[in-house]
Design an enzyme around this catalytic site. Structure first.
Site, PDB file in Angstrom:
ATOM      1  N   GLU A  19      -6.971  -7.323  -0.103  1.00 51.08           N
ATOM      2  CA  GLU A  19      -5.587  -7.374   0.369  1.00 51.08           C
ATOM      3  C   GLU A  19      -5.553  -7.254   1.890  1.00 51.08           C
ATOM      4  O   GLU A  19      -5.732  -6.168   2.451  1.00 51.08           O
ATOM      5  CB  GLU A  19      -4.788  -6.241  -0.266  1.00 51.08           C
ATOM      6  CG  GLU A  19      -4.863  -6.203  -1.779  1.00 51.08           C
ATOM      7  CD  GLU A  19      -4.503  -4.833  -2.326  1.00 51.08           C
ATOM      8  OE1 GLU A  19      -3.371  -4.372  -2.064  1.00 51.08           O
ATOM      9  OE2 GLU A  19      -5.369  -4.218  -2.981  1.00 51.08           O
TER      10      GLU A  19
ATOM     11  N   ASP B 253     -11.251   1.770  -3.147  1.00 47.76           N
ATOM     12  CA  ASP B 253      -9.815   1.529  -3.025  1.00 47.76           C
ATOM     13  C   ASP B 253      -9.433   1.956  -1.610  1.00 47.76           C
ATOM     14  O   ASP B 253      -8.645   2.879  -1.418  1.00 47.76           O
ATOM     15  CB  ASP B 253      -9.033   2.310  -4.077  1.00 47.76           C
ATOM     16  CG  ASP B 253      -7.601   1.810  -4.227  1.00 47.76           C
ATOM     17  OD1 ASP B 253      -7.206   0.906  -3.465  1.00 47.76           O
ATOM     18  OD2 ASP B 253      -6.876   2.325  -5.101  1.00 47.76           O
TER      19      ASP B 253
ATOM     20  N   HIS C 256      -1.621  -9.584  -3.694  1.00 45.10           N
ATOM     21  CA  HIS C 256      -2.374  -8.635  -4.515  1.00 45.10           C
ATOM     22  C   HIS C 256      -3.119  -9.330  -5.661  1.00 45.10           C
ATOM     23  O   HIS C 256      -3.178  -8.817  -6.788  1.00 45.10           O
ATOM     24  CB  HIS C 256      -1.418  -7.579  -5.076  1.00 45.10           C
ATOM     25  CG  HIS C 256      -2.051  -6.260  -5.400  1.00 45.10           C
ATOM     26  ND1 HIS C 256      -2.926  -6.100  -6.451  1.00 45.10           N
ATOM     27  CD2 HIS C 256      -1.935  -5.046  -4.816  1.00 45.10           C
ATOM     28  CE1 HIS C 256      -3.307  -4.833  -6.519  1.00 45.10           C
ATOM     29  NE2 HIS C 256      -2.722  -4.173  -5.534  1.00 45.10           N
TER      30      HIS C 256
ATOM     31  N   HIS D   1       3.585  -0.009  -2.616  1.00 43.67           N
ATOM     32  CA  HIS D   1       3.901  -1.441  -2.708  1.00 43.67           C
ATOM     33  C   HIS D   1       5.397  -1.730  -2.744  1.00 43.67           C
ATOM     34  O   HIS D   1       5.860  -2.599  -3.497  1.00 43.67           O
ATOM     35  CB  HIS D   1       3.220  -2.066  -3.917  1.00 43.67           C
ATOM     36  CG  HIS D   1       1.727  -2.077  -3.833  1.00 43.67           C
ATOM     37  ND1 HIS D   1       1.046  -2.248  -2.641  1.00 43.67           N
ATOM     38  CD2 HIS D   1       0.768  -1.936  -4.805  1.00 43.67           C
ATOM     39  CE1 HIS D   1      -0.259  -2.227  -2.883  1.00 43.67           C
ATOM     40  NE2 HIS D   1      -0.452  -2.026  -4.167  1.00 43.67           N
TER      41      HIS D   1
ATOM     42  N   ASN E  64       0.822  -1.197   0.000  1.00 39.13           N
ATOM     43  CA  ASN E  64       0.000   0.000   0.000  1.00 39.13           C
ATOM     44  C   ASN E  64       0.866   1.261   0.000  1.00 39.13           C
ATOM     45  O   ASN E  64       2.039   1.207  -0.359  1.00 39.13           O
ATOM     46  CB  ASN E  64      -1.013   0.006   1.146  1.00 39.13           C
ATOM     47  CG  ASN E  64      -2.361   0.597   0.729  1.00 39.13           C
ATOM     48  OD1 ASN E  64      -2.421   1.693   0.188  1.00 39.13           O
ATOM     49  ND2 ASN E  64      -3.427  -0.138   0.989  1.00 39.13           N
ATOM     50  N   ARG E  65       0.338   2.389   0.447  1.00 42.32           N
ATOM     51  CA  ARG E  65       0.987   3.672   0.233  1.00 42.32           C
ATOM     52  C   ARG E  65       1.613   4.251   1.506  1.00 42.32           C
ATOM     53  O   ARG E  65       1.095   4.059   2.604  1.00 42.32           O
ATOM     54  CB  ARG E  65      -0.023   4.678  -0.335  1.00 42.32           C
ATOM     55  CG  ARG E  65      -0.488   4.330  -1.726  1.00 42.32           C
ATOM     56  CD  ARG E  65      -1.697   5.125  -2.163  1.00 42.32           C
ATOM     57  NE  ARG E  65      -2.066   4.818  -3.537  1.00 42.32           N
ATOM     58  CZ  ARG E  65      -2.812   3.773  -3.896  1.00 42.32           C
ATOM     59  NH1 ARG E  65      -3.291   2.952  -2.964  1.00 42.32           N
ATOM     60  NH2 ARG E  65      -3.087   3.546  -5.168  1.00 42.32           N
TER      61      ARG E  65
ATOM     62  N   TYR F  66      -6.026 -10.378  -8.085  1.00 49.93           N
ATOM     63  CA  TYR F  66      -7.286  -9.859  -8.607  1.00 49.93           C
ATOM     64  C   TYR F  66      -8.206 -11.053  -8.874  1.00 49.93           C
ATOM     65  O   TYR F  66      -7.872 -11.935  -9.666  1.00 49.93           O
ATOM     66  CB  TYR F  66      -7.078  -9.138  -9.930  1.00 49.93           C
ATOM     67  CG  TYR F  66      -6.385  -7.806  -9.874  1.00 49.93           C
ATOM     68  CD1 TYR F  66      -7.069  -6.634 -10.206  1.00 49.93           C
ATOM     69  CD2 TYR F  66      -5.034  -7.692  -9.560  1.00 49.93           C
ATOM     70  CE1 TYR F  66      -6.434  -5.403 -10.213  1.00 49.93           C
ATOM     71  CE2 TYR F  66      -4.395  -6.470  -9.557  1.00 49.93           C
ATOM     72  CZ  TYR F  66      -5.096  -5.330  -9.883  1.00 49.93           C
ATOM     73  OH  TYR F  66      -4.460  -4.113  -9.888  1.00 49.93           O
TER      74      TYR F  66
ATOM     75  N   GLN G 118      -7.693  -4.173   2.401  1.00 47.48           N
ATOM     76  CA  GLN G 118      -7.884  -3.180   1.350  1.00 47.48           C
ATOM     77  C   GLN G 118      -8.785  -3.785   0.278  1.00 47.48           C
ATOM     78  O   GLN G 118      -8.423  -4.763  -0.384  1.00 47.48           O
ATOM     79  CB  GLN G 118      -6.532  -2.784   0.732  1.00 47.48           C
ATOM     80  CG  GLN G 118      -6.617  -1.679  -0.304  1.00 47.48           C
ATOM     81  CD  GLN G 118      -6.558  -0.282   0.295  1.00 47.48           C
ATOM     82  OE1 GLN G 118      -6.382  -0.121   1.503  1.00 47.48           O
ATOM     83  NE2 GLN G 118      -6.679   0.741  -0.536  1.00 47.48           N
TER      84      GLN G 118
END
Length: 353
Positions: free
Chosen positions: A317, A252, A180, A106, A80-81, A182, A289
C-alpha cells in the site's frame, strides 16, 4: 485496447454497482468496481502463457459489503491508522470513529471503500481506463471539509496499471489515499505467499506498538527481518522472535522509501518463482505499507469459493506514514483550501524466464 461496462449488482441500500473490464490485447485484463473503487480481478500470464487472476476478492457485491477485509479497495479519507482516532489542526481537536482497537482505520466505519463512486470511462487508443469521483462531505466520518476526490485507473499496452489520485477541499483537512489490493502471484489466494520474493527500496521503517501505531521513530532495517533491500522470500524471517514481528503478527509495517523526490520511482518488486510472475511497484508516495495477510484466518470465502487462509495474500500500500497527523516529523498529510493533493502509483506486471 477495450473497455466494457456491466452491472455487478446492487448494494443493500439499492445503489447500482458497475463493473468495468479493461483489456490491453496482451492478455492482461483488469476488472474494477465503482463500489469502493475496488480492483476485483487482475488477469496476467505466467512464464508459460497461462493467464490467471492474481488478486483476492469476491464474486458478488454482498461479499464486499459484509465479508471483505478491504480487498482491492480505495482506503480513505485517511488510509492506515490514526492513534485513538484523534488529531489536531491549528489547535482544534478532531475525534474520528474508533473502528480498530480504539484507533481509526482506513477512514472509519464507512470510509471510501464502502461508497459508490461516479464513473467515467475512456479509451485513448494505447490505454483505457475509468475515472472515479466521490464527494466526501464536511463531517463525514467526522473529518472536516467537503473533499472532492478523483481516482483514475489506466491500463496500457505494456501491462501497467496506473492509479492517479487527486483531491481538493474547502476546509483544512487531512488526506492519505491508497489502494488495498491483496496479491498472490501464484494462484490468487489458494495458497500462502511465503515463497514470494520481495524487494523494497527502503533503508528504514517505522516501528509500531502492539496496536500497530508508530512510535514516531525511523529505525534502520540493517540486521533486522525488515531488510528487503535485496530480494528475499517473505517466509524466511517472518516467524522470528522479533518484537516488531510479534506486534504486527508478521509484517504490517510502513517502510520509509529511499527515493522520496515526488517522482514516480520504482520502490518495490515481488517475484513468484513457480509462476515466474513479477510485480513492480512505482510511486510518488514517501512510504509503503507491507502487509503479509496476518489477519486472514480462512473464515472469509472469496472468489470461486476459495477460503482465504492465513497469509494467502500480500498488500503493498503506497501512502504517507500511519498516524502522520500526530507526528510532526513525518511527511505532512494536511490539505488546505486552494491546494491539490496528487499522487500516482503504478503496478507493472511481467514474467521472468
Amino acid at each position: 485496447m477495450t473497455i466494457e461496462e456491466s452491472t455487478f449488482g446492487h448494494t443493500k441500500e439499492n445503489k447500482e454497482v458497475s463493473l468495468f473490464k479493461l483489456s490491453n490485447g496482451f492478455e492482461m485484463k483488469v476488472e474494477i468496481l465503482n463500489y469502493g473503487g475496488i480492483i476485483k480481478n487482475i488477469f496476467v500470464p505466467d512464464r508459460y502463457g497461462k493467464v490467471e487472476d492474481v488478486v483476492l476478492g469476491h464474486d458478488d457485491i454482498l461479499g464486499y459489503e459484509e465479508k471483505s477485509d478491504y480487498f482491492g479497495c480505495i482506503a480513505g479519507r485517511f488510509a492506515n491508522r490514526i492513534n485513538q482516532g484523534r488529531f489536531y489542526i491549528n489547535g482544534t481537536q478532531f475525534q474520528l470513529p474508533q473502528n480498530s482497537n480504539g484507533n481509526s482505520l482506513h477512514g472509519g466505519v464507512k470510509g471510501f471503500d464502502k461508497q459508490v463512486w461516479e464513473a467515467q470511462v475512456f479509451n485513448r487508443g494505447k490505454e483505457v481506463g475509468v475515472s472515479l469521483f466521490y464527494l466526501s462531505k464536511d463531517g463525514e466520518e467526522d473529518y472536516p471539509g467537503n473533499m472532492k476526490c478523483w481516482v483514475t485507473y489506466t491500463l496500457d499496452n505494456s501491462n501497467q496499471l496506473r492509479i492517479e489520485y487527486r483531491a481538493e477541499t474547502d476546509k483544512t483537512t487531512i488526506v492519505n489515499l491508497t489502494n488495498h489490493t491483496y496479491f498472490n502471484l501464484k494462484d490468487g489466494g489458494e495458497t500462502n505467499i511465503l515463497d514470494h520474493n520481495l524487494r523494497i527500496y527502503a533503508s528504514h521503517y517505522t516501528p509500531v506498538d502492539s496496536n500497530l501505531i508508530p512510535f514516531g521513530t525511523l529505525d534502520s532495517v540493517e540486521d533486522t527481518p525488515f531488510d528487503f533491500r535485496e530480494f528475499a522470500p517473505i517466509g524466511d524471517k517472518i516467524d522470528q522472535e522479533h518484537t516488531q514481528l510479534v506486534n504486527g503478527g508478521g509484517y504490517d509495517h510502513n517502510f520509509v522509501l529511499d527515493k522520496n523526490n515526488g517522482e514516480c520511482n520504482l520502490i518495490a518488486s515481488v517475484y513468484e518463482p513457480i509462476s515466474g510472475r513479477m510485480l513492480e511497484v512505482l510511486t510518488t508516495e514517501p512510504g509503503i505499507q507491507f502487509y503479509s495477510g496476518n489477519f486472514l484466518k480462512g473464515d472469509i470465502v472469496g472468489k470461486n469459493n476459495v477460503p482465504y487462509e492465513y497469509r494467502s495474500g500480500l498488500c503493498l500500500e503506497t501512502q504517507h506514514f500511519p498516524d502522520s497527523p500526530n507526528h510532526k516529523q513525518f511527511p505532512s498529510t494536511i490539505l488546505n483550501p486552494g491546494e491539490q493533493f496528487e499522487s500516482t502509483t503504478i503496478y507493472k506486471f511481467g514474467v521472468e524466464p
